[in-house]
Design a protein around this motif. Sequence first.
Motif, PDB file in Angstrom:
ATOM      1  N   GLN A 454       0.826  -1.201   0.000  1.00 30.89           N
ATOM      2  CA  GLN A 454       0.000   0.000   0.000  1.00 30.89           C
ATOM      3  C   GLN A 454       0.865   1.258   0.000  1.00 30.89           C
ATOM      4  N   VAL A 455       1.874   1.265   0.845  1.00 37.76           N
ATOM      5  CA  VAL A 455       2.744   2.444   0.950  1.00 37.76           C
ATOM      6  C   VAL A 455       3.483   2.680  -0.366  1.00 37.76           C
ATOM      7  N   MET A 456       4.045   1.628  -0.944  1.00 43.73           N
ATOM      8  CA  MET A 456       4.821   1.786  -2.170  1.00 43.73           C
ATOM      9  C   MET A 456       3.951   2.254  -3.340  1.00 43.73           C
ATOM     10  N   LEU A 457       2.767   1.676  -3.462  1.00 38.05           N
ATOM     11  CA  LEU A 457       1.899   2.073  -4.572  1.00 38.05           C
ATOM     12  C   LEU A 457       1.348   3.479  -4.367  1.00 38.05           C
ATOM     13  N   LEU A 458       1.095   3.863  -3.124  1.00 34.16           N
ATOM     14  CA  LEU A 458       0.658   5.235  -2.866  1.00 34.16           C
ATOM     15  C   LEU A 458       1.786   6.227  -3.148  1.00 34.16           C
ATOM     16  N   LYS A 459       3.011   5.852  -2.830  1.00 28.06           N
ATOM     17  CA  LYS A 459       4.151   6.700  -3.190  1.00 28.06           C
ATOM     18  C   LYS A 459       4.259   6.845  -4.705  1.00 28.06           C
ATOM     19  N   SER A 460       3.961   5.766  -5.418  1.00 26.42           N
ATOM     20  CA  SER A 460       3.951   5.847  -6.888  1.00 26.42           C
ATOM     21  C   SER A 460       2.870   6.817  -7.358  1.00 26.42           C
ATOM     22  N   LEU A 461       1.704   6.755  -6.722  1.00 31.54           N
ATOM     23  CA  LEU A 461       0.629   7.695  -7.075  1.00 31.54           C
ATOM     24  C   LEU A 461       1.028   9.131  -6.781  1.00 31.54           C
ATOM     25  N   VAL A 462       1.757   9.347  -5.692  1.00 29.64           N
ATOM     26  CA  VAL A 462       2.241  10.697  -5.397  1.00 29.64           C
ATOM     27  C   VAL A 462       3.120  11.203  -6.534  1.00 29.64           C
ATOM     28  N   GLN A 463       3.974  10.330  -7.061  1.00 31.03           N
ATOM     29  CA  GLN A 463       4.836  10.725  -8.178  1.00 31.03           C
ATOM     30  C   GLN A 463       4.023  11.008  -9.435  1.00 31.03           C
ATOM     31  N   VAL A 464       3.019  10.180  -9.697  1.00 28.58           N
ATOM     32  CA  VAL A 464       2.221  10.355 -10.919  1.00 28.58           C
ATOM     33  C   VAL A 464       1.390  11.630 -10.851  1.00 28.58           C
ATOM     34  N   THR A 465       0.852  11.939  -9.676  1.00 29.95           N
ATOM     35  CA  THR A 465      -0.030  13.109  -9.547  1.00 29.95           C
ATOM     36  C   THR A 465       0.741  14.414  -9.385  1.00 29.95           C
ATOM     37  N   ALA A 466       2.048  14.341  -9.162  1.00 31.81           N
ATOM     38  CA  ALA A 466       2.824  15.568  -8.991  1.00 31.81           C
ATOM     39  C   ALA A 466       2.787  16.387 -10.282  1.00 31.81           C
ATOM     40  N   GLY A 467       2.384  17.639 -10.176  1.00 25.94           N
ATOM     41  CA  GLY A 467       2.306  18.499 -11.344  1.00 25.94           C
ATOM     42  C   GLY A 467       1.127  18.230 -12.246  1.00 25.94           C
ATOM     43  N   TYR A 468       0.182  17.422 -11.784  1.00 26.33           N
ATOM     44  CA  TYR A 468      -1.000  17.095 -12.603  1.00 26.33           C
ATOM     45  C   TYR A 468      -1.902  18.324 -12.708  1.00 26.33           C
ATOM     46  N   GLN A 469      -2.271  18.686 -13.922  1.00 27.77           N
ATOM     47  CA  GLN A 469      -3.112  19.862 -14.163  1.00 27.77           C
ATOM     48  C   GLN A 469      -4.383  19.430 -14.892  1.00 27.77           C
ATOM     49  N   GLU A 495       1.341   6.537   7.998  1.00 28.59           N
ATOM     50  CA  GLU A 495       2.046   6.803   6.743  1.00 28.59           C
ATOM     51  C   GLU A 495       1.091   6.719   5.561  1.00 28.59           C
ATOM     52  N   VAL A 496       0.198   5.737   5.580  1.00 28.08           N
ATOM     53  CA  VAL A 496      -0.782   5.596   4.498  1.00 28.08           C
ATOM     54  C   VAL A 496      -1.700   6.814   4.459  1.00 28.08           C
ATOM     55  N   ARG A 497      -2.149   7.273   5.623  1.00 25.73           N
ATOM     56  CA  ARG A 497      -3.051   8.426   5.657  1.00 25.73           C
ATOM     57  C   ARG A 497      -2.358   9.684   5.131  1.00 25.73           C
ATOM     58  N   LEU A 498      -1.096   9.835   5.476  1.00 22.78           N
ATOM     59  CA  LEU A 498      -0.354  11.012   5.007  1.00 22.78           C
ATOM     60  C   LEU A 498      -0.181  10.991   3.492  1.00 22.78           C
ATOM     61  N   LEU A 499       0.090   9.823   2.932  1.00 23.22           N
ATOM     62  CA  LEU A 499       0.229   9.718   1.472  1.00 23.22           C
ATOM     63  C   LEU A 499      -1.088  10.018   0.773  1.00 23.22           C
ATOM     64  N   VAL A 500      -2.208   9.576   1.341  1.00 23.78           N
ATOM     65  CA  VAL A 500      -3.515   9.874   0.765  1.00 23.78           C
ATOM     66  C   VAL A 500      -3.738  11.380   0.730  1.00 23.78           C
ATOM     67  N   LEU A 501      -3.379  12.077   1.806  1.00 23.70           N
ATOM     68  CA  LEU A 501      -3.523  13.537   1.847  1.00 23.70           C
ATOM     69  C   LEU A 501      -2.667  14.203   0.776  1.00 23.70           C
ATOM     70  N   GLN A 502      -1.451  13.728   0.599  1.00 26.62           N
ATOM     71  CA  GLN A 502      -0.568  14.316  -0.414  1.00 26.62           C
ATOM     72  C   GLN A 502      -1.125  14.126  -1.824  1.00 26.62           C
ATOM     73  N   ILE A 503      -1.718  12.971  -2.072  1.00 27.38           N
ATOM     74  CA  ILE A 503      -2.320  12.730  -3.393  1.00 27.38           C
ATOM     75  C   ILE A 503      -3.490  13.669  -3.629  1.00 27.38           C
ATOM     76  N   LEU A 504      -4.352  13.833  -2.638  1.00 27.93           N
ATOM     77  CA  LEU A 504      -5.494  14.737  -2.776  1.00 27.93           C
ATOM     78  C   LEU A 504      -5.029  16.166  -3.024  1.00 27.93           C
ATOM     79  N   ILE A 505      -4.011  16.590  -2.315  1.00 24.80           N
ATOM     80  CA  ILE A 505      -3.504  17.956  -2.490  1.00 24.80           C
ATOM     81  C   ILE A 505      -2.955  18.155  -3.899  1.00 24.80           C
ATOM     82  N   SER A 506      -2.210  17.169  -4.415  1.00 28.67           N
ATOM     83  CA  SER A 506      -1.654  17.282  -5.764  1.00 28.67           C
ATOM     84  C   SER A 506      -2.749  17.425  -6.814  1.00 28.67           C
ATOM     85  N   LEU A 507      -3.855  16.717  -6.635  1.00 29.62           N
ATOM     86  CA  LEU A 507      -4.922  16.749  -7.630  1.00 29.62           C
ATOM     87  C   LEU A 507      -5.789  18.001  -7.510  1.00 29.62           C
ATOM     88  N   ILE A 508      -5.983  18.497  -6.294  1.00 27.54           N
ATOM     89  CA  ILE A 508      -6.853  19.661  -6.111  1.00 27.54           C
ATOM     90  C   ILE A 508      -6.131  20.961  -6.446  1.00 27.54           C
TER      91      ILE A 508
END
Length: 828
Positions: A454-469, A495-508
């Motif tokens: 879960q942590v590794m795949l969420l970290k991957s999502l953080v990378q994918v969503t970075a700079g997403y417009q 750690e999982v909850r923090l990664l979820v927050l980072q993904i939401l922030i990148s997308l919003i």
Amino acid sequence: MPLPAPDVPASQRLALDYRTLLDHRVGKGVCGCCGALRPRYKRLVDNIFPEDPEDGLVKANMEKLTFYALSAPEKLDRIGAYLSERLSRDVARHRYGYVCIAMEALDQLLMACHCQSINLFVESFLKMVRKLLESDKPNLQILGTNSFVKFANIEEDTPSYHRSYDFFVSRFSEMCHSSYEDPDIRTKIRMAGIKGLQGVVRKTVNDELQANIWDPQHMDKIVPSLLFNLQSGERTESRSPSPLQASEKEKESPVELTERCFRELLGRAAYGNIKNAVTPVLMHLDNHSLWEGKTFAVRCFKIIMYSIQSQHSHLVIQQLLGHLDANSKNSATVRAGIVEVLLEAAAIAASGSVGPTVLEVFNTLLRQLRLSVDYELTGSYDGSTNIGTKIIKAHEERQLQEAVIRTIGSFANTLPTYQRSEVMLFIMGKIPVPGVHPALLSTGSGPEGTRMIQVMLLKSLVQVTAGYQTTNMLTALPSSFLEPLLSLSLTEDPEVRLLVLQILISLIDRHENTPKFSNISIISDISVLKLKVDKCSRQDNLFMKKHGQQLYRHIYQGCKEQSSGRRHYETLFTLLALLSVELANEEVVVDLIRLTLALQDLALTTDEALPVYNRCAVHALAAAYLNLICQLTTVPAFCQHIHEVIEVRQKESPYLLPEDVFVDTPKLPSSLEKVEGDVLFLQSKITEVLGGSGYNTERLATSYVPQYPDVEQLNKRRSIGETISLQVEVESRNSPEKEERTPAEEITFETLKNAIVDSVGMEEQERERRRQVVEKFQKAPFEEIAAHCGARVSESDCFLFYFQTPTQPVWNHFIRLRPKPESICSHL
């Protein structure tokens, strides 16, 4: 005639002189001894050789020979054969001066003559070059190579169907690996081999009639030879994406020459030849364990990616991915080296170079990530701990995992927005979420394996969503993506909850406002932040109406968790601020204020058993956010109330403000038993001041209560059950046969099931009857239809009946009939 060596005995001089005289004898006749009777082309060839080889080629006689060859091209093959004969004899007798003269003459003839007979002359020329290359003398090898390079630069007018360069590929490759004792001579031999390979490529790559130089049998010799010389003088970085205009001194370097040759080879590779050119590179790096160092492997593939045509980049990436799969049970350092090369290749490649199989690229990387997690937890590559199995080093596997995550982000940055959305959904579908994707839960490595994946795949999502417009939040955060993501926010793992927050922030965040909210503080004037705010679009309003409550519940639950730390609260504040800036309309602002006041109530209650730090952090978070939202709403009375409470807190309770909580050493009281009075934000006061500015006071006055998914589903099920029972009750009360039915029929599951089955059967019968009626009216004759209708209605009742016969598609027929309503229904 050259003088014999001084040490030759006098008894042998006469024999030597006669042998020299008879060198040009043809056949068994003695006429060869007489100069006047020898063929002219032989006399012309003999005349270019001086008495002393140090004098060099006789230029005047060479001009005569060239003129003769041009005037009588049919003699060119004989001239070549004779020169070849003389050169072979001079090589055998170690008369290297004459050898050089013969090769110079051949070069000049080759450059001057382009007739149809050149093919036969070339055969003699290549035969002589081969003779020189087979010699063990470095000077002769270099001489033959230089002549071959000159020949390679000549564009022949006539094709050759039978010429073979297999020997030259093998010999030049061997010269590239020369281990001659003298380093200067060794360098010259290697450079000659590189030039020779470059000449072979130039001569054959664009000639369809020649042997295919891209065949594996040739590439397996050429490419490793070039890489061997490139590695011998390895530098830290490939300095440019194109060949350099190097100085004369640099051109003498084998490394620079090798790089230019390698670039030229790759630049000529067509679509179908990329695989044959790249496969030897992979094999060379494998055989010499060069993946682990990474530097040379990265340099090689930088040269490859910059040299090939950009539309072929995805082929190289696919080969690297396949090689990564093939080495899935190799050491972590080898796999990490391949992943690092993939990272650099993706950065160099143009947009969309991942190719047609976008998801396959990410599937391979995610599979390697999952394997690495399993290897780290099990301790071996085969899942067992038998003696003899390779022992896994956990820190190496973690380095590999980080490299894979960076590579996923690098690939995602090359994709357009719509493909990045697909990748996000694809990765989300791979994350094991309890209750959503239970089949993906790790069984081999247990709960810890599931958590790590879960942590590794969420970290991957953080990378994918970075700079997403994106302009449409409904497409950026669809339900299929948002619901499992928010499900992960309810886990106990911080750690999982923090990664979820980072993904939401990148997308919003669509206006790069995130850095401005990185630190929680009380800002008296938010204009210094220079926020970028746009009017909320219709799509944004729809998104918040659909998913707003889910987001609020997620924020509330995040503040409620005992394991939440400073980073969690800072990220939650950033999410609240971004919702206010990016997606807020009047209704959303009201809901966010209600949510913040509910957070204040959460910090006041003792039922949740929150630690003192968490309660102070929630108070500080609420204060910082209300300070921000009051300035965004620009309601003076609202701002006045918020600032008054903050001033009281600064005097009496600084531990309820972010400046004292979100620091390295927070200043906290031992307990929070009495937090009341002027240090709290009052819902009644806020409702009053915002109601005067047109906000919904009824909604503001209602406290926010989060509803969890299980409760919502239960309510839905309950409402459906109540509706069914209500319908049954109403029907039973309104039934005219109620008095006759005593007792009332009991409605069970079987009764409902039979009713549904019966209704389905009746619908099928009705549909079939209608089909037959339509078919009859389409195919039956007009008279039959008229008679059928006339027999069932009276002559006094008629109406206008319209239809179109299939035999007369243009004419419209009308029948004045007026049947009874039930008659019409029976026909229709």
